[in-house]
Design a protein around this motif. Structure first.
Motif, PDB file in Angstrom:
ATOM      1  N   HIS A  35      -4.644   7.099  18.257  1.00  0.00           N
ATOM      2  CA  HIS A  35      -4.544   7.219  16.805  1.00  0.00           C
ATOM      3  C   HIS A  35      -5.587   6.316  16.131  1.00  0.00           C
ATOM      4  CE1 HIS A  35      -1.034   9.661  17.062  1.00  0.00           C
ATOM      5  NE2 HIS A  35      -0.195   8.703  17.405  1.00  0.00           N
ATOM      6  N   SER A  64       3.379  13.244  11.404  1.00  0.00           N
ATOM      7  CA  SER A  64       3.748  12.364  10.314  1.00  0.00           C
ATOM      8  C   SER A  64       5.123  12.785   9.807  1.00  0.00           C
ATOM      9  CB  SER A  64       2.705  12.445   9.187  1.00  0.00           C
ATOM     10  OG  SER A  64       2.958  11.512   8.162  1.00  0.00           O
ATOM     11  N   ASP A  65       5.794  11.899   9.108  1.00  0.00           N
ATOM     12  CA  ASP A  65       7.154  12.104   8.600  1.00  0.00           C
ATOM     13  C   ASP A  65       7.260  13.428   7.838  1.00  0.00           C
ATOM     14  OD1 ASP A  65       9.445  12.005   6.874  1.00  0.00           O
ATOM     15  OD2 ASP A  65       9.440   9.825   6.923  1.00  0.00           O
ATOM     16  N   PHE A  91       2.435   9.836   3.834  1.00  0.00           N
ATOM     17  CA  PHE A  91       2.167   9.734   5.264  1.00  0.00           C
ATOM     18  C   PHE A  91       2.977   8.593   5.870  1.00  0.00           C
ATOM     19  CE2 PHE A  91      -1.525  11.793   3.526  1.00  0.00           C
ATOM     20  CZ  PHE A  91      -1.961  12.677   4.508  1.00  0.00           C
ATOM     21  N   SER A  92       3.393   8.768   7.109  1.00  0.00           N
ATOM     22  CA  SER A  92       4.021   7.681   7.859  1.00  0.00           C
ATOM     23  C   SER A  92       3.022   7.116   8.863  1.00  0.00           C
ATOM     24  CB  SER A  92       5.268   8.197   8.579  1.00  0.00           C
ATOM     25  OG  SER A  92       4.937   9.250   9.478  1.00  0.00           O
ATOM     26  N   HIS A  93       3.466   6.132   9.638  1.00  0.00           N
ATOM     27  CA  HIS A  93       2.675   5.539  10.729  1.00  0.00           C
ATOM     28  C   HIS A  93       1.353   4.926  10.264  1.00  0.00           C
ATOM     29  CE1 HIS A  93       5.670   7.860  12.719  1.00  0.00           C
ATOM     30  NE2 HIS A  93       4.956   8.933  12.990  1.00  0.00           N
ATOM     31  N   PHE A  95      -0.898   6.415   8.490  1.00  0.00           N
ATOM     32  CA  PHE A  95      -1.957   7.420   8.492  1.00  0.00           C
ATOM     33  C   PHE A  95      -2.551   7.662   7.105  1.00  0.00           C
ATOM     34  CE2 PHE A  95       0.178   9.579  12.384  1.00  0.00           C
ATOM     35  CZ  PHE A  95      -0.336   8.602  13.218  1.00  0.00           C
ATOM     36  N   ASN A 101      -8.084  11.514   6.697  1.00  0.00           N
ATOM     37  CA  ASN A 101      -6.878  12.144   6.148  1.00  0.00           C
ATOM     38  C   ASN A 101      -7.009  12.335   4.640  1.00  0.00           C
ATOM     39  OD1 ASN A 101      -5.370  12.614   8.473  1.00  0.00           O
ATOM     40  ND2 ASN A 101      -4.442  10.581   8.444  1.00  0.00           N
ATOM     41  N   GLY A 125       4.189  17.578   7.560  1.00  0.00           N
ATOM     42  CA  GLY A 125       4.429  16.593   8.602  1.00  0.00           C
ATOM     43  C   GLY A 125       5.473  17.201   9.524  1.00  0.00           C
TER      44      GLY A 125
END
Length: 400
Positions: A35, A64-65, A91-93, A95, A101, A125
């Motif tokens: 990632h 992603s979530d 976005f999660s994580h 990102f 992105n 996501g």
């Protein structure tokens, strides 16, 4: 070690990808071995733009979530919000911090501007609302599902009121306790309230299915699809929290399998709606069983890709991505006796190779497994090449 000649290398474009496959897949999965490398996301963005223009793919789904992804989709389809806020909340994580992105979201919004809904590109996501340190509260998904049903059905059909859900859910802090990932006793997933919520969530999902004709007629198919996402997410999170409280040796395998099954359910729902490009870590998209060692013991579970492939067959295709170097992370040129070393010897900077042809070339040799000095990069496992349709190779990933 047997060489791979340059005629095996193709441009990373829809024509080359489709040339490796028996037909246009409903889900075309593109993996990444790590990632946070925007060079890999640039390849993804370029491929998606071409798929939209040449192959009528209309959706991109990323790791992603799934609930956060609705914020991005609302922005790219309707212009709701502003780009900075969407990147922060959609976005999660982590990102949302990626420049690639951000460029993807900007391009999607520009592409959709002025187009009818039937021609717009969509964002999704497909991960659950999960992080390494724990899971989200089921509140958002559960309350949204109840609100959708309550607005369209007689109250006596509903298993409970919104107030009952609110009381049983309690404070969100009880659900998002980070220590629960390593200490099951800190999880609230097996309290009396949580058990009651699982029953009610199941009842709401069954009601959603039973009332499908009425619900689509009185809302829209789009709203109904979103309500199904709420239902999958609510029941998935409640199950995840339940097993976070487990003390048996199979706890981590169960949690990893639950995450994979939530991913797979979201992908299968997207597949119902039309062709999509899926982007995630190679490990989530592979057709093989996943494994890792925790506390010195092996843990195995079926990946999301394996589950989806079992359902879709040839309508699921997987292109793994491999890297030559990530020098800013200490990953230098690969040894020549590894798959990455074999591919690194070609002059092209980015290309797609037929994985089945590669497996044939390597039929009489066993490539060495590349060992990465950086824990964030997962080299290709030679044992998994047979389950890959193509390999996208990026020679060097550079820090921007």
């Amino acid at each position: 070690m047997t060489a791979v000649t340059s005629d095996a290398a193709h441009a990373v474009d829809p024509a080359a990808a489709m040339g490796l496959l028996p037909g246009r897949p409903r889900l075309l999965a593109l993996g990444e071995p790590t990632h946070g490398e925007d060079d890999l996301l640039d390849v993804r963005n370029d491929l998606f733009r071409q798929l939209v223009e040449q192959e009528c793919y209309r959706t991109i789904a990323i790791e992603s979530d799934c609930m956060m992804g609705l914020i991005v989709d609302d922005y790219v389809t309707s212009g709701i919000g502003n780009l900075d806020d969407v990147m922060a909340r959609g976005f999660s994580h982590g990102f949302g911090a990626s420049a690639a992105n951000r460029e993807l979201v900007r391009w999607m919004r520009a592409y959709n501007d002025g187009r009818p809904a039937s021609e717009q590109v969509r964002f999704a996501g497909f991960d659950g609302p999960l992080e390494i340190t724990g899971a989200a509260s089921p509140r958002q998904a559960l309350i949204a599902l109840h609100a959708y049903l309550a607005a369209r059905l007689d109250a006596d059909l509903l298993p409970c009121t919104a107030d009952t859900l609110d009381r049983l859910l309690g404070a969100d802090d009880r659900w998002i306790e980070p220590a629960a990932m390593m200490d099951p006793s800190r999880s609230g997933g097996r309290t009396t309230d949580a058990e009651q919520l699982r029953l009610l969530a199941d009842d709401l999902v069954v009601l959603l299915a039973a009332q499908t004709p009425h619900l689509i007629a009185t809302s829209s198919r789009e709203d109904w699809h979103r309500a199904r996402l709420y239902g999958r997410t609510a029941t998935g999170l409640l199950s995840y929290h339940f097993w976070m409280a487990d003390t048996s040796p199979g706890r981590m395998a169960r949690l990893l399998g639950l995450r994979a099954s939530m991913m797979a359910a979201n992908l299968l729902a997207l597949a119902e709606r039309g062709p999509a490009l899926v982007f995630a870590h190679n490990a989530h998209l592979q057709r093989d069983k996943s494994s890792m060692r925790l506390g010195g013991l092996p843990v195995e579970w079926w990946s999301a890709g394996a589950i989806v492939s079992a359902h879709l067959g040839e309508e699921y295709a997987f292109l793994a991505t491999a890297l030559g170097t990530i020098r800013h992370q200490g990953v230098d040129a690969p040894p020549p006796d590894t798959i990455e070393g074999l591919l690194y010897a070609l002059p092209e900077e980015r290309y797609l190779v037929d994985a089945h042809r590669l497996a044939f070339v390597l039929a009489d040799v066993t490539p060495a497994a590349r060992v990465s000095p950086w824990f964030g990069y997962a080299p290709l496992d030679p044992a998994h090449v047979a389950g890959v349709d193509g390999i996208v190779f990026v020679k060097d990933s550079r820090r921007r």
